[in-house]
Design a protein around this motif. Structure first.
Motif, PDB file in Angstrom:
ATOM      1  N   THR A   1       4.217   7.094   2.602  1.00 32.08           N
ATOM      2  CA  THR A   1       4.448   5.857   3.347  1.00 32.08           C
ATOM      3  C   THR A   1       4.165   4.653   2.458  1.00 32.08           C
ATOM      4  O   THR A   1       3.265   4.690   1.609  1.00 32.08           O
ATOM      5  CB  THR A   1       3.555   5.803   4.604  1.00 32.08           C
ATOM      6  OG1 THR A   1       3.823   6.945   5.418  1.00 32.08           O
ATOM      7  CG2 THR A   1       3.798   4.537   5.411  1.00 32.08           C
ATOM      8  N   GLU A   2       4.956   3.609   2.654  1.00 28.08           N
ATOM      9  CA  GLU A   2       4.746   2.353   1.935  1.00 28.08           C
ATOM     10  C   GLU A   2       4.658   1.224   2.956  1.00 28.08           C
ATOM     11  O   GLU A   2       5.566   1.024   3.764  1.00 28.08           O
ATOM     12  CB  GLU A   2       5.905   2.111   0.970  1.00 28.08           C
ATOM     13  CG  GLU A   2       5.762   0.832   0.157  1.00 28.08           C
ATOM     14  CD  GLU A   2       6.902   0.654  -0.835  1.00 28.08           C
ATOM     15  OE1 GLU A   2       7.642  -0.343  -0.725  1.00 28.08           O
ATOM     16  OE2 GLU A   2       7.050   1.539  -1.704  1.00 28.08           O
TER      17      GLU A   2
ATOM     18  N   ASN B   1       5.840  -4.604   7.112  1.00 27.07           N
ATOM     19  CA  ASN B   1       6.971  -3.678   7.186  1.00 27.07           C
ATOM     20  C   ASN B   1       6.547  -2.303   6.685  1.00 27.07           C
ATOM     21  O   ASN B   1       5.755  -2.193   5.737  1.00 27.07           O
ATOM     22  CB  ASN B   1       8.151  -4.194   6.357  1.00 27.07           C
ATOM     23  CG  ASN B   1       8.732  -5.470   6.925  1.00 27.07           C
ATOM     24  OD1 ASN B   1       9.330  -5.473   7.991  1.00 27.07           O
ATOM     25  ND2 ASN B   1       8.554  -6.577   6.211  1.00 27.07           N
ATOM     26  N   PHE B   2       7.105  -1.278   7.322  1.00 28.53           N
ATOM     27  CA  PHE B   2       6.789   0.099   6.969  1.00 28.53           C
ATOM     28  C   PHE B   2       8.025   0.798   6.446  1.00 28.53           C
ATOM     29  O   PHE B   2       9.123   0.643   6.989  1.00 28.53           O
ATOM     30  CB  PHE B   2       6.264   0.865   8.182  1.00 28.53           C
ATOM     31  CG  PHE B   2       4.870   0.487   8.595  1.00 28.53           C
ATOM     32  CD1 PHE B   2       3.787   1.266   8.221  1.00 28.53           C
ATOM     33  CD2 PHE B   2       4.640  -0.648   9.356  1.00 28.53           C
ATOM     34  CE1 PHE B   2       2.503   0.922   8.595  1.00 28.53           C
ATOM     35  CE2 PHE B   2       3.360  -1.008   9.742  1.00 28.53           C
ATOM     36  CZ  PHE B   2       2.283  -0.218   9.354  1.00 28.53           C
ATOM     37  N   TRP B   3       7.855   1.559   5.379  1.00 34.08           N
ATOM     38  CA  TRP B   3       8.873   2.507   4.914  1.00 34.08           C
ATOM     39  C   TRP B   3       8.182   3.856   4.793  1.00 34.08           C
ATOM     40  O   TRP B   3       7.064   3.961   4.268  1.00 34.08           O
ATOM     41  CB  TRP B   3       9.435   2.115   3.558  1.00 34.08           C
ATOM     42  CG  TRP B   3      10.388   3.155   3.013  1.00 34.08           C
ATOM     43  CD1 TRP B   3      11.727   3.212   3.192  1.00 34.08           C
ATOM     44  CD2 TRP B   3      10.036   4.323   2.243  1.00 34.08           C
ATOM     45  NE1 TRP B   3      12.255   4.328   2.587  1.00 34.08           N
ATOM     46  CE2 TRP B   3      11.239   5.033   2.001  1.00 34.08           C
ATOM     47  CE3 TRP B   3       8.843   4.843   1.753  1.00 34.08           C
ATOM     48  CZ2 TRP B   3      11.270   6.218   1.274  1.00 34.08           C
ATOM     49  CZ3 TRP B   3       8.866   6.032   1.045  1.00 34.08           C
ATOM     50  CH2 TRP B   3      10.077   6.706   0.799  1.00 34.08           C
ATOM     51  N   SER B   4       8.830   4.888   5.283  1.00 37.78           N
ATOM     52  CA  SER B   4       8.198   6.208   5.211  1.00 37.78           C
ATOM     53  C   SER B   4       9.254   7.294   5.234  1.00 37.78           C
ATOM     54  O   SER B   4      10.337   7.113   5.810  1.00 37.78           O
ATOM     55  CB  SER B   4       7.235   6.396   6.397  1.00 37.78           C
ATOM     56  OG  SER B   4       6.505   7.595   6.256  1.00 37.78           O
TER      57      SER B   4
ATOM     58  N   ILE C   1       0.860  -1.187   0.000  1.00 34.08           N
ATOM     59  CA  ILE C   1       0.000   0.000   0.000  1.00 34.08           C
ATOM     60  C   ILE C   1       0.895   1.235   0.000  1.00 34.08           C
ATOM     61  O   ILE C   1       1.693   1.424   0.917  1.00 34.08           O
ATOM     62  CB  ILE C   1      -0.924   0.013   1.230  1.00 34.08           C
ATOM     63  CG1 ILE C   1      -1.808  -1.239   1.243  1.00 34.08           C
ATOM     64  CG2 ILE C   1      -1.778   1.274   1.252  1.00 34.08           C
ATOM     65  CD1 ILE C   1      -2.637  -1.384   2.502  1.00 34.08           C
ATOM     66  N   VAL C   2       0.762   2.051  -1.047  1.00 35.48           N
ATOM     67  CA  VAL C   2       1.633   3.223  -1.201  1.00 35.48           C
ATOM     68  C   VAL C   2       0.783   4.482  -1.216  1.00 35.48           C
ATOM     69  O   VAL C   2      -0.148   4.591  -2.022  1.00 35.48           O
ATOM     70  CB  VAL C   2       2.461   3.138  -2.502  1.00 35.48           C
ATOM     71  CG1 VAL C   2       3.394   4.334  -2.623  1.00 35.48           C
ATOM     72  CG2 VAL C   2       3.250   1.829  -2.562  1.00 35.48           C
ATOM     73  N   ASP C   3       1.109   5.408  -0.320  1.00 35.48           N
ATOM     74  CA  ASP C   3       0.435   6.704  -0.351  1.00 35.48           C
ATOM     75  C   ASP C   3       1.483   7.811  -0.457  1.00 35.48           C
ATOM     76  O   ASP C   3       2.663   7.604  -0.176  1.00 35.48           O
ATOM     77  CB  ASP C   3      -0.444   6.907   0.888  1.00 35.48           C
ATOM     78  CG  ASP C   3       0.350   7.074   2.179  1.00 35.48           C
ATOM     79  OD1 ASP C   3       1.091   8.063   2.301  1.00 35.48           O
ATOM     80  OD2 ASP C   3       0.242   6.205   3.076  1.00 35.48           O
ATOM     81  N   SER C   4       1.052   8.979  -0.882  1.00 31.54           N
ATOM     82  CA  SER C   4       1.961  10.132  -1.010  1.00 31.54           C
ATOM     83  C   SER C   4       1.559  11.214  -0.026  1.00 31.54           C
ATOM     84  O   SER C   4       1.549  12.395  -0.330  1.00 31.54           O
ATOM     85  CB  SER C   4       1.928  10.679  -2.446  1.00 31.54           C
ATOM     86  OG  SER C   4       0.601  10.942  -2.856  1.00 31.54           O
ATOM     87  N   GLY C   5       1.230  10.751   1.192  1.00 29.33           N
ATOM     88  CA  GLY C   5       0.753  11.671   2.216  1.00 29.33           C
ATOM     89  C   GLY C   5       1.868  12.343   2.993  1.00 29.33           C
ATOM     90  O   GLY C   5       2.973  12.542   2.491  1.00 29.33           O
TER      91      GLY C   5
END
Length: 406
Positions: free
Chosen positions: A393-394, A384-387, A338-342
């Motif tokens: 955030t991904e 797993n989170f990447w941000s 799940i990819v957002d550009s927030g």
């Protein structure tokens, strides 16, 4: 004090260094006897090396630092080379030189190991080349017999130590990951025990209060200016009940019925539920899926997981943003990203994600993500989170794929 990662106890460390100092001191006495009890310059140098090494090993438990570790490595390496030059006709001296890189391995220090390894190879190969250029057969008996064989065996030993170091390093990283996983399990278990202890005790009085408010809400004898506050009280009690329900879901896992879940239609159902919520800020959710994948889990928990994750993505996004959900496979796992550009998160916020009562929302409790971790772990998955702050955030969730006939 000495770090437990090196030795199991300070007593064992002291025993080992005491034996080492005794052996080095015994070597001094034997050489003194061999020299006819004459104190030569080489004997004085050897004594200084032994004294420095003994001093550093004694103070190491209380003065552990990179400088002390480097000093121990340097003086022990210099001592071994000194012994080789002092007694060139003894094979043991050459053997000691070969195992100099073992010293920084004991310290688990990567940079110190590579510096020692390269220095050891450079100095030893230079010595062998020097011996090949000059006729030293009378004093360097073992080396002179086969220069090339000695060089090849020495380099082979260094490669073996490099391999062992890399293997040991990998084992240590695996152990660290295991330790992190144990901490996560303990965090979930502690939260679950807390939930089981307090949730029911709080829910019962809230239910009673809520019932009385609903009863008096229809009482015509109560003035309207008082009744208008009832809805606010009921909303707050409902919010409290929601938090309690989240607590209960983190309590000791309850046996749930598992089934073969098709990822594609299940995600479409979740998106249908949240599209209206997202459309308020004209946020779009796009689904990209390569194939149809099936996993073993509870369908309600699967939907709860992605409702929480997508809701977080929606709330973090800006007006008109697009959230992308990508479903791919890798070996025997399905990967849902799940990819957002927030607004994204900084490193400190990312490290605390999933911690009880930590939330970036004004009225958040942090329990939603803990539930997500709980569900994923329950079905042998990973999350797993990447941000990055200001970028987005991904979130990557994986589950084992269930292979069905046909």
């Amino acid at each position: 004090m000495i770090d437990n990662e090196f030795l199991p106890s300070i007593k064992l460390y002291r025993l080992i260094i005491s034996l080492l100092i005794i052996l080095m001191s015994a070597g001094l006495v034997l050489i003194y006897e061999e020299d006819g009890r004459i104190i030569s310059l080489s004997l004085v140098f050897q004594f200084l090396f032994v004294a420095c090494i003994a001093f550093l090993l004694i103070i190491f438990p209380n003065k552990d630092s990179i400088n002390v570790r480097a000093a121990i490595t340097f003086f022990m390496s210099a001592y071994f080379f000194f012994m080789f030059l002092r007694f060139p006709d003894r094979f043991a001296s050459l053997l000691l030189i070969s195992f100099i890189p073992v010293i920084p391995i004991l310290f688990l220090h990567t940079r110190l190991f590579y510096v020692t390894l390269l220095s050891n190879i450079t100095i030893t190969v230079s010595i062998i080349i020097y011996l090949m250029m000059y006729d030293t057969r009378s004093i360097h008996t073992y080396t002179y017999l086969d220069y090339y064989g000695v060089a090849i065996n020495f380099l082979g030993t260094q490669l073996m130590l490099l391999f062992l170091f890399l293997l040991f390093q990998k084992k240590m990283k695996d152990q660290e990951l295991y330790y992190v996983q144990v901490k996560e399990d303990e965090k979930l278990r502690t939260t679950g025990q807390l939930a089981a202890a307090v949730a029911h005790e709080i829910r019962n009085p809230i239910t009673v209060v809520k019932g009385f408010i609903q009863l008096h809400e229809n009482d015509h004898s109560i003035p309207e200016h008082i009744k208008k506050h009832y809805k606010l009280m009921l909303d707050e009690l409902q919010a409290a009940e929601t938090v309690i329900s989240d607590f209960l879901s983190l309590a000791k896992p309850v046996e749930t019925k598992t089934e073969i879940v098709s990822v594609n239609p299940s995600l479409h159902t979740v998106m249908d539920l949240l599209n209206t919520y997202a459309s308020v800020d004209t946020i779009h959710i796009e689904l990209e899926i390569e194939n149809e994948y099936k996993i073993q889990c509870n369908i309600l928990e699967f939907k709860q997981l992605f409702v929480n994750l997508l809701k977080n993505a929606i709330e973090a996004s800006h007006h008109g943003d697009t959230i992308r959900v990508k479903v791919t496979s890798e070996k025997d796992i399905v990967k849902i990203v799940i990819v957002d550009s927030g607004s994204g998160m900084n490193r400190e916020q990312l490290e605390r994600i999933g911690t009880p009562f930590y939330s970036l929302k004004a009225k958040g409790t942090g329990l939603g993500l803990m539930i997500c971790y709980n569900i994923v772990q329950k079905y042998n998955g990973t999350i797993n989170f990447w941000s990055e702050e200001g970028i987005g955030t991904e979130v990557t969730v994986t589950f084992p794929i269930v292979k069905t006939d046909g």
